[in-house]
Design an enzyme around this catalytic site. Sequence first.
Site: not given
Ligand code: GUN
Length: 292
Positions: A52, A96, A119
């Site tokens: 990211k 996350q 998200d």
């Molecule tokens: N863990 C795996 N995929 C994701 C996601 O799209 N967002 C977040 N916050 N954690 C994740």
Amino acid sequence: MELIDGKKIAADIRTEIAATVVELGKSGARRPHLAAILVGDDPASSIYVGGKEKACKEVGFDGSVYRYPASTTEAELLTAVGFLNNDPDIDGFIVQLPLPAHINAQNVIRAINPAKDVDGFHPVNIGKMTLNLPSYLPATPFGILELLKRSNVETEGKNCVVLGRSNIVGMPISILLARNSKLGNCTVTICHSRTKDIGLVTREADILIAAVGKPHFVTEEMVKPGAVVIDVGIHRIPDPKSKTGNRIVGDVDFENVANKCSMITPVPGGVGPMTITALLLNTLSAFRKDFD
Ligand code: GUN
């Protein structure tokens, strides 16, 4: 069989986002800012968050990561979320997942300001998505919709089978594909751990979305000839023939299924690169306050 090249489609979208950021800059705007909270040292999560940060740089966004030890309490994490909710320099942020077992992830998600929930996991945003109202869409399902759109896959009236019902992928993609909208209007069936005969269901799928989290779960005999197959899985499995001793595969037995379908996403290079790209699109929406 046609490969759906997620790497190329993601790169195209990132170029479009970068051009938009340049235009915004010309009109005196600051850069969009995406932040991530990472708790603990789960290796997969560290890789995602690193990806990211890199993607933010690539498109000209500011990117920040707030790292906390695995021993962080739920109350401490809620305080951290409160800070980001109130920081005017941060347009959107994510926490996350997975979080350490002693933290209730739903409590944390509910504490995020829905306007900054890029998200799309907050109940308000899941509600808006379900009601077909403009909102942030969860990144992986949003990425899948972009893959289908940019690969000219017709969804209207198609039978779509989704394997898996997770909050992050299976549940939201099922809702999105069934919505009365351009990239929806499918007849959607969800299969999960209690489904009696999964193959019987998947063989009816014009579009098959595999998000079960099991390597090579989808075999050739489970796929209808000419189906479009979207593989959300990502697994490292032992491979004595590879130099590293392992390789990355998806939920689909690609080598055999590829012969039978009309289109398929590879792993890696299919859905994966689209997920972070979708998060960037949501961050741009947060910056522009598209859904306020
Ligand atoms: N863990 C795996 N995929 C994701 C996601 O799209 N967002 C977040 N916050 N954690 C994740």
